[in-house]
Enzyme design. Structure first.
Site, PDB file in Angstrom:
ATOM      1  N   LYS A  36       0.638  -1.216   0.029  1.00  0.00           N
ATOM      2  CA  LYS A  36      -0.360   0.199   0.177  1.00  0.00           C
ATOM      3  C   LYS A  36       0.995   1.281   0.083  1.00  0.00           C
ATOM      4  O   LYS A  36       0.486   1.972  -0.596  1.00  0.00           O
ATOM      5  CB  LYS A  36      -0.832  -0.324   1.105  1.00  0.00           C
ATOM      6  CG  LYS A  36      -1.433   0.704   1.364  1.00  0.00           C
ATOM      7  CD  LYS A  36      -3.235   1.045   2.420  1.00  0.00           C
ATOM      8  CE  LYS A  36      -2.911   0.241   4.046  1.00  0.00           C
ATOM      9  NZ  LYS A  36      -2.454   2.660   3.671  1.00  0.00           N
ATOM     10  N   SER A  37       1.986   1.328   0.859  1.00  0.00           N
ATOM     11  CA  SER A  37       2.664   2.305   1.317  1.00  0.00           C
ATOM     12  C   SER A  37       3.912   3.419  -0.610  1.00  0.00           C
ATOM     13  O   SER A  37       4.087   4.132  -0.277  1.00  0.00           O
ATOM     14  CB  SER A  37       4.027   2.099   2.423  1.00  0.00           C
ATOM     15  OG  SER A  37       3.307   2.148   3.259  1.00  0.00           O
ATOM     16  N   SER A  58       7.783   8.795  12.073  1.00  0.00           N
ATOM     17  CA  SER A  58       6.664   8.734  11.171  1.00  0.00           C
ATOM     18  C   SER A  58       6.743   8.774   9.933  1.00  0.00           C
ATOM     19  O   SER A  58       7.263   9.869   9.343  1.00  0.00           O
ATOM     20  CB  SER A  58       5.397   9.616  11.664  1.00  0.00           C
ATOM     21  OG  SER A  58       4.259  10.073  10.011  1.00  0.00           O
ATOM     22  N   GLN A  94       5.270   9.098   7.543  1.00  0.00           N
ATOM     23  CA  GLN A  94       3.780  10.011   6.472  1.00  0.00           C
ATOM     24  C   GLN A  94       4.068  11.562   7.250  1.00  0.00           C
ATOM     25  O   GLN A  94       4.692  12.009   6.176  1.00  0.00           O
ATOM     26  CB  GLN A  94       3.245   9.874   7.246  1.00  0.00           C
ATOM     27  CG  GLN A  94       2.108   8.940   6.931  1.00  0.00           C
ATOM     28  CD  GLN A  94       0.566   8.039   7.077  1.00  0.00           C
ATOM     29  OE1 GLN A  94      -0.162   8.738   7.734  1.00  0.00           O
ATOM     30  NE2 GLN A  94       0.410   6.735   6.780  1.00  0.00           N
ATOM     31  N   ASP A 116       2.332  -0.913  12.055  1.00  0.00           N
ATOM     32  CA  ASP A 116       0.743  -1.692  11.039  1.00  0.00           C
ATOM     33  C   ASP A 116       0.390  -3.367  11.807  1.00  0.00           C
ATOM     34  O   ASP A 116      -0.584  -3.356  11.176  1.00  0.00           O
ATOM     35  CB  ASP A 116       0.584  -1.514  10.001  1.00  0.00           C
ATOM     36  CG  ASP A 116       0.588  -0.171   9.975  1.00  0.00           C
ATOM     37  OD1 ASP A 116       0.036   0.933  10.098  1.00  0.00           O
ATOM     38  OD2 ASP A 116       1.122   0.429   8.379  1.00  0.00           O
ATOM     39  N   LYS A 148      -4.332   5.357  14.456  1.00  0.00           N
ATOM     40  CA  LYS A 148      -4.480   5.307  13.720  1.00  0.00           C
ATOM     41  C   LYS A 148      -5.613   5.266  13.265  1.00  0.00           C
ATOM     42  O   LYS A 148      -6.454   5.815  13.547  1.00  0.00           O
ATOM     43  CB  LYS A 148      -4.194   3.617  13.273  1.00  0.00           C
ATOM     44  CG  LYS A 148      -2.098   3.952  13.837  1.00  0.00           C
ATOM     45  CD  LYS A 148      -1.576   4.532  12.742  1.00  0.00           C
ATOM     46  CE  LYS A 148       0.046   4.000  12.821  1.00  0.00           C
ATOM     47  NZ  LYS A 148       0.683   4.865  11.602  1.00  0.00           N
ATOM     48  N   ARG A 188      -5.860   2.229  18.212  1.00  0.00           N
ATOM     49  CA  ARG A 188      -5.837   0.511  18.224  1.00  0.00           C
ATOM     50  C   ARG A 188      -5.292   0.047  19.864  1.00  0.00           C
ATOM     51  O   ARG A 188      -5.326  -1.264  19.795  1.00  0.00           O
ATOM     52  CB  ARG A 188      -4.835   0.186  17.127  1.00  0.00           C
ATOM     53  CG  ARG A 188      -5.088  -0.060  15.982  1.00  0.00           C
ATOM     54  CD  ARG A 188      -3.900  -0.339  14.874  1.00  0.00           C
ATOM     55  NE  ARG A 188      -4.819   0.059  13.442  1.00  0.00           N
ATOM     56  CZ  ARG A 188      -4.329  -0.119  11.916  1.00  0.00           C
ATOM     57  NH1 ARG A 188      -3.555   0.515  12.403  1.00  0.00           N
ATOM     58  NH2 ARG A 188      -5.234   0.312  11.075  1.00  0.00           N
TER      59      ARG A 188
HETATM   60  C1  S3P Z   1       2.357   4.596   6.146  1.00  0.00           C
HETATM   61  C2  S3P Z   1       3.045   5.242   7.469  1.00  0.00           C
HETATM   62  C3  S3P Z   1       3.183   4.740   8.850  1.00  0.00           C
HETATM   63  C4  S3P Z   1       1.224   3.309   8.528  1.00  0.00           C
HETATM   64  C5  S3P Z   1       0.860   3.768   7.255  1.00  0.00           C
HETATM   65  C6  S3P Z   1       1.494   3.793   6.219  1.00  0.00           C
HETATM   66  C7  S3P Z   1       3.066   5.076   5.331  1.00  0.00           C
HETATM   67  O1  S3P Z   1       2.310   6.022   9.250  1.00  0.00           O
HETATM   68  O2  S3P Z   1       1.304   3.187   9.926  1.00  0.00           O
HETATM   69  O3  S3P Z   1      -0.335   2.782   7.249  1.00  0.00           O
HETATM   70  O4  S3P Z   1       2.655   4.422   3.631  1.00  0.00           O
HETATM   71  O5  S3P Z   1       3.640   6.133   5.105  1.00  0.00           O
HETATM   72  P1  S3P Z   1       3.220   6.336  10.112  1.00  0.00           P
HETATM   73  O6  S3P Z   1       4.360   7.356   9.037  1.00  0.00           O
HETATM   74  O7  S3P Z   1       2.149   6.910  10.934  1.00  0.00           O
HETATM   75  O8  S3P Z   1       3.738   6.095  11.470  1.00  0.00           O
END
Ligand code: S3P
Length: 441
Positions: free
Chosen positions: A22-23, A167, A169, A320, A347, A351
């Site tokens: 997914k990422s 993180s 993200q 995750d 999340k 969770r």
């Molecule tokens: C992700 C980063 C993670 C993860 C999320 C996908 C990404 O989140 O939990 O499902 O694709 O960069 P965080 O960056 O908030 O930890």
């Protein structure tokens, strides 16, 4: 609302090819859209979250074609996106919202992003603050540091940002904005989070550097760039999706599963390390690597798991997978302690609460803590031991809760009913069909 009923099984057998990560799928659409030329993506994950990312870029004028065996992104270049004529709908996807914020901060038009109830209650202050430091004009429309977010043109400058959270993200939002900034941009995080953005930026020709410090912290640095150029991207299978089947193979008596094509990037592979520490019988085979992203087939056989401690810099590499690990811990011998994982609270659901609720409903011995939980396992599922009892499990529309407790149901007495099971489509359309194939073969 859809409900899936799961009952106790034994002897899971077969081969599963894991859908795309997914990422990495999100990032391939994003970088492809702001590159010049066509990006061809193979094994793209057509889950709801990644479709939200596609929807946003289409709304900004990017032509994205879904072919039988690939996705083609006809990129518009760094400054070629057009103003969306409506709100950008980000659905349930935190990755879309946070990473796209970094890109939108560099555009010369105003845009608004909004998502579903869960997304619109997740913290966005963590990206608003550093993007504002860079000169971005980004506001939370309701003034609550959550989406909807409004982003207007601003002049960006590179910063050195010390993120309080590990993180990907947050890191990625800043690095993507850094492409549009004057001067270099550095992000330091307390522990290394997934590095797919850095790896993919490198494949697109961007000058990105990473460094590790003795205290476990990690830094990434990006130089601004004029243009990216379309690439061919192969998306490995998602280790987060593989985790459900690794757990099912380890827990359900008499099982042997071959899980094909799972991504094994070390910044994501904490689940495999913990499986090993718990005594799972895993063999990695046919290892390969494309675009810096390693992948492997994983053979899993049933074993008796034991409790462990999951903490520290390992947490970002398995954040995750904690719902699945918590179920495994409940079916292990001894105690498992999960700590340093307060991020679980922000999340798709909180969770710590939703794992605890599900485990308690199934009769597990779990105590939530401020940054994790303590689980006293009730031993491995066997003919003479059924550690969990079937229950009605609220998914709270959280895909990972739904899938983790579906696996729990395979070991439990009676029936386990997963409420709102359709939410698995966020990251794993076809999950229940694949699971069923393993026990109806
Ligand atoms: C992700 C980063 C993670 C993860 C999320 C996908 C990404 O989140 O939990 O499902 O694709 O960069 P965080 O960056 O908030 O930890």
């Amino acid at each position: 609302m859809s409900v899936k009923t799961i009952t106790k099984k034994s002897g899971l057998r077969g081969e599963i090819t894991i859908p795309g990560d997914k990422s990495i799928s999100h990032r391939s659409i994003m970088l492809g859209s702001i590159a010049l030329g066509t990006t061809e993506i193979t094994n793209f994950l057509e889950g709801a979250d990644c479709m939200s990312t596609i929807g946003c870029f289409r709304r900004m004028g990017v032509e994205i074609e879904r072919k039988a065996d690939c996705v083609l992104v006809h990129g518009k270049g760094m400054r070629g996106l057009s103003a969306p004529n409506n709100t950008l709908s980000v659905g349930n996807s935190g990755t879309t919202t946070r990473l796209l914020s970094g890109i939108l901060a560099g555009q010369n038009f105003t845009s608004v992003m909004s998502g579903d109830a869960s997304l619109n209650s997740r913290p966005m202050g963590r990206i608003i603050a550093p993007l504002r430091d860079m000169g971005a004009d980004i506001t939370s429309i309701n003034g609550d540091s959550c989406a909807p977010l409004k982003i207007s043109p601003g002049t960006l400058r590179g910063i050195s940002y010390r993120s309080p959270v590990a993180s990907a993200q947050v890191k990625s939002a800043i690095l993507l904005a850094g492409l549009y900034a004057e001067g270099d941009t550095h992000v330091t995080e307390p522990a290394l989070s997934r590095n797919h953005t850095e790896l993919m930026l490198q494949s697109f020709g961007v000058d990105v550097a990473t460094a590790f410090h003795a205290d476990g912290s990690a830094a990434a640095e990006v130089h601004p760039c004029l243009e990216l150029y379309g690439q061919q991207i192969y998306v490995p299978g998602d280790i987060s999706s593989a985790a459900y089947f690794i757990a099912a193979g380890a827990l359900v008596p008499g099982s042997e599963l071959l899980i094909k094509n799972a991504g094994t990037n070390t910044t994501r592979a904490g689940f495999l390390k913990v499986c090993e520490a718990m005594g799972a019988d895993l063999t990695l085979m046919s290892e390969s690597n494309t675009g810096g992203e390693p992948r492997s087939d994983i053979l899993v056989r049933t074993s008796t798991l034991k409790g462990t401690v999951i903490e520290g810099t390992l947490i970002p590499s398995l954040i995750d997978e904690i719902p699945m690990l918590a179920v495994m811990a409940a079916c292990a011998e001894g105690t498992t302690v999960i700590r340093d994982a307060a991020e679980l609270k922000v999340k798709e659901t909180n969770r710590i609460d939703t794992i605890t609720a599900g485990l308690k409903a199934m009769g597990a011995d779990v105590t939530p803590t401020d940054d994790g939980m303590i689980i006293h396992g009730k031993g491995a599922p066997r003919k003479d031991n059924t550690p969990l009892r079937g229950a009605e499990i609220q998914s709270f529309l959280d895909h990972r809760i739904a899938m983790s407790f579906a696996v729990a149901g395979l070991t439990a007495s009676g029936e386990t009913r997963i409420i709102d099971s359709q939410c698995v489509d966020v990251s794993y359309p076809g999950f229940f069909e694949t699971l069923k194939r393993l026990y109806s073969a």
